[in-house]
Motif scaffolding. Structure first.
Motif, mmCIF file in Angstrom:
data_model
loop_
_atom_site.group_PDB
_atom_site.id
_atom_site.type_symbol
_atom_site.label_atom_id
_atom_site.label_comp_id
_atom_site.label_asym_id
_atom_site.label_seq_id
_atom_site.Cartn_x
_atom_site.Cartn_y
_atom_site.Cartn_z
ATOM 1 N N LEU A 231 0.801 -1.231 -0.033
ATOM 2 C CA LEU A 231 0.088 -0.073 -0.068
ATOM 3 C C LEU A 231 0.928 1.310 -0.021
ATOM 4 C CD1 LEU A 231 -3.010 1.106 0.370
ATOM 5 C CD2 LEU A 231 -2.503 1.297 2.842
ATOM 6 N N GLU A 232 0.547 2.183 -0.657
ATOM 7 C CA GLU A 232 1.333 3.547 -0.906
ATOM 8 C C GLU A 232 0.471 4.507 -0.160
ATOM 9 O OE1 GLU A 232 2.554 6.892 -4.097
ATOM 10 O OE2 GLU A 232 1.106 5.341 -4.795
ATOM 11 N N VAL A 233 1.041 5.481 0.441
ATOM 12 C CA VAL A 233 0.517 6.435 1.512
ATOM 13 C C VAL A 233 0.969 7.813 0.938
ATOM 14 C CG1 VAL A 233 0.228 7.510 3.629
ATOM 15 C CG2 VAL A 233 0.077 5.185 3.450
ATOM 16 N N LYS A 234 0.612 8.894 0.560
ATOM 17 C CA LYS A 234 1.108 9.924 -0.047
ATOM 18 C C LYS A 234 0.946 11.195 1.103
ATOM 19 C CE LYS A 234 0.831 11.002 -4.172
ATOM 20 N NZ LYS A 234 2.168 10.708 -4.850
ATOM 21 N N TYR A 235 1.867 12.055 1.260
ATOM 22 C CA TYR A 235 1.983 13.154 2.242
ATOM 23 C C TYR A 235 1.552 14.371 1.246
ATOM 24 C CZ TYR A 235 3.626 9.826 5.898
ATOM 25 O OH TYR A 235 3.635 9.139 6.948
ATOM 26 N N SER A 236 0.890 15.342 2.244
ATOM 27 C CA SER A 236 0.962 16.708 1.735
ATOM 28 C C SER A 236 0.832 17.759 2.814
ATOM 29 C CB SER A 236 -0.484 16.757 0.872
ATOM 30 O OG SER A 236 -1.593 16.613 1.703
ATOM 31 N N CYS A 237 1.375 18.977 2.411
ATOM 32 C CA CYS A 237 1.271 20.026 3.478
ATOM 33 C C CYS A 237 0.471 20.918 3.378
ATOM 34 C CB CYS A 237 2.680 20.667 3.415
ATOM 35 S SG CYS A 237 4.171 19.614 3.774
ATOM 36 N N VAL A 238 0.075 21.638 4.357
ATOM 37 C CA VAL A 238 -0.806 22.886 4.364
ATOM 38 C C VAL A 238 -0.195 23.804 3.167
ATOM 39 C CG1 VAL A 238 -1.740 22.497 6.525
ATOM 40 C CG2 VAL A 238 0.262 24.190 6.205
ATOM 41 N N LEU A 243 6.881 20.377 1.104
ATOM 42 C CA LEU A 243 7.177 18.902 1.557
ATOM 43 C C LEU A 243 8.637 18.639 1.321
ATOM 44 C CD1 LEU A 243 5.289 16.645 2.708
ATOM 45 C CD2 LEU A 243 5.358 15.697 0.580
ATOM 46 N N ILE A 244 9.272 18.205 2.582
ATOM 47 C CA ILE A 244 10.947 18.052 2.316
ATOM 48 C C ILE A 244 10.715 16.587 2.339
ATOM 49 C CG2 ILE A 244 12.967 18.654 3.193
ATOM 50 C CD1 ILE A 244 11.493 20.910 2.068
#
Length: 449
Positions: A231-238, A243-244
């Motif tokens: 499973l892939e989980v993607k991150y995002s910022c406000v 995103l570093i």
């Protein structure tokens, strides 16, 4: 003396008149041929004697009377009976089995049983019974047993319904996996009449724990309860933060057994690189903000050349990598002309900027050549171009046989360079033709004087 008599419609009757010692005659009935039977006793069928019909095994007398008497006419009364094939009663009832539909069962008939739904035939037991000659059926052992499915136990899981000692046809089972495991397959299965579970028994697969959370950001698995392998989980910022790090992580396994996330979670930070400015250069694409990961390309104005990398990225520390390039003026190297020189000693520099000019003059005994003809000009000017090259440079050739000497020098150079013999031969032929033309040209000039 013997006399043979025949009555129409009757069995052949043989009347034997036996002359007795006392001088009297005695009548005897014939011995009949009976298919699958015979009369008892089998001899001395004389007038008044009584005989009984006996059929072979598996056969029964045809008719109600089995006893006959020999009459004085030499005939049997009643008529000679016959034997017919006997029958068995209905086959015995077998538990949990049915048989093929049939109403009569002559001796030798076979009947096949088949187990009802939910039951199966015992191994190495024949489901066939036969009607024997004694009008009984061959022994039928126990034929059918209940169909059972194997225990559906699964590792790292359990049955929601209470476990049973046996699972028969129609029984349903539901499963639930232990924490940190996910069910692969159908949650509910049923035991079928062929002793198998349908759908197949599921299994419990290990899953990753919840993905790490980040400050000022979120991941795509917030509404997901299980995180299976792959499973892939993607991150995002406000908005406003960069995103570093990798924007995605995966549930994976290093040892093939235990599961873990492919890497650490990224960070959300304010990253703003300074506007990249390159003097005498241009930036593409044109933009006004330079957050983390922004990429720009550079090119220089005409007359300038790029020193450094043409593309640069904004890093997490707010710097550009690779470092921004520079645009330097294009320089032309000092031009060289065989048998010529720069007219001004001040022009003896090693490099010249764009549009710079230099003036040449030929050495004593040489003149400028233009397409094979000597020129009367005393000087030649060349200009440094924006691409770092000079406008065409002059050729200084010796007066008179300058062309011939130059061609000979060219042939010598070609020979020393290891040109194949065949090509060299062709070149020599061409040069020979060139010399002939030059010779004719000189002769024509002499004729015109």
């Amino acid at each position: 003396m013997r006399v043979f008599l025949c009555w129409p419609g009757q069995l052949l009757a043989v009347v034997v008149l036996v002359l007795q010692l006392a001088g009297s005659l005695e009548v005897q009935c014939p011995i009949p041929v009976i298919a699958h039977g015979q009369l008892k006793p089998a001899q001395n069928f004389t007038y008044g004697s009584v005989a009984t019909l006996e059929c072979d095994a598996g056969y029964i007398p045809l008719g109600a009377t089995t006893t006959m008497r020999c009459l004085g006419s030499g005939r049997w009364h009643p008529r000679v009976p016959a034997c017919t094939l006997g029958h068995c009663p209905y086959p015995p009832v077998v538990d949990h089995a049915d048989r093929n539909l049939q109403r009569e069962f002559p001796v030798g008939t076979t009947v096949t049983y088949f187990c009802r739904s939910g039951y199966t035939l015992l191994p190495e037991v024949s489901p066939i019974t036969t009607c024997l000659k004694n009008f009984t059926w061959s022994v039928i052992p126990k034929l059918c047993q209940k169909v059972q499915c194997p225990s559906p136990a699964i590792r790292h899981g359990r049955e929601i319904s209470p476990r049973k000692d046996e699972y028969t046809v129609g029984h349903q089972v539901e499963f639930q996996c232990d924490p940190s495991y996910v069910l692969r397959g159908s949650q509910r299965i049923q035991c079928w009449s062929d002793g198998t579970w349908r759908p197949p028994v599921p299994y419990c697969d290990k899953v990753c724990g919840p993905p790490p959370k980040i400050t000022n950001g979120q991941h795509s698995g917030l509404r997901t309860e299980q995180f299976p392998y792959g499973l892939e989980v993607k991150y995002s910022c406000v908005e406003g933060l960069s995103l570093i790090g990798n924007d995605s992580i995966y549930c994976t396994s290093d040892d093939g057994v235990n599961l873990a996330w492919s890497g650490p979670a990224p960070e959300c930070r304010v990253v703003r690189c300074p506007k990249p400015t390159v003097e005498r250069g241009r930036m593409t694409p044109q933009r006004f903000t330079f957050p983390y990961g922004a990429a720009v390309r550079f090119s220089c104005d005409e007359g300038f050349v790029l020193h450094g990398d043409a593309e640069s990225w904004c890093l997490a520390d707010g710097t550009w990598h690779p470092p921004l390039p520079t645009c330097r003026p294009v320089l032309c190297p000092q031009p060289q002309v065989a048998n010529g020189r720069l007219k001004s000693t001040s022009d003896g520099k090693m490099w010249y900027q764009t549009n710079a000019t230099v003036t040449f003059e030929c050495l004593r005994g040489y003149r400028f050549s233009d397409d094979g003809d000597t020129s009367s000009e005393d000087s030649w000017t060349a200009t440094c171009l924006p691409d770092g090259n000079w406008t065409p440079l002059p050729k200084c050739k010796k007066e008179g046989d300058a062309d011939v000497c130059e061609e000979i020098h060219y042939i010598k150079t070609v020979f020393e360079c290891g040109v194949p013999i065949a090509e060299l031969k062709t070149l020599l032929e061409i040069q020979k033709l060139f010399l002939e033309i030059k010779k004719l040209k000189v002769e024509l000039e002499n004729l015109n004087k």
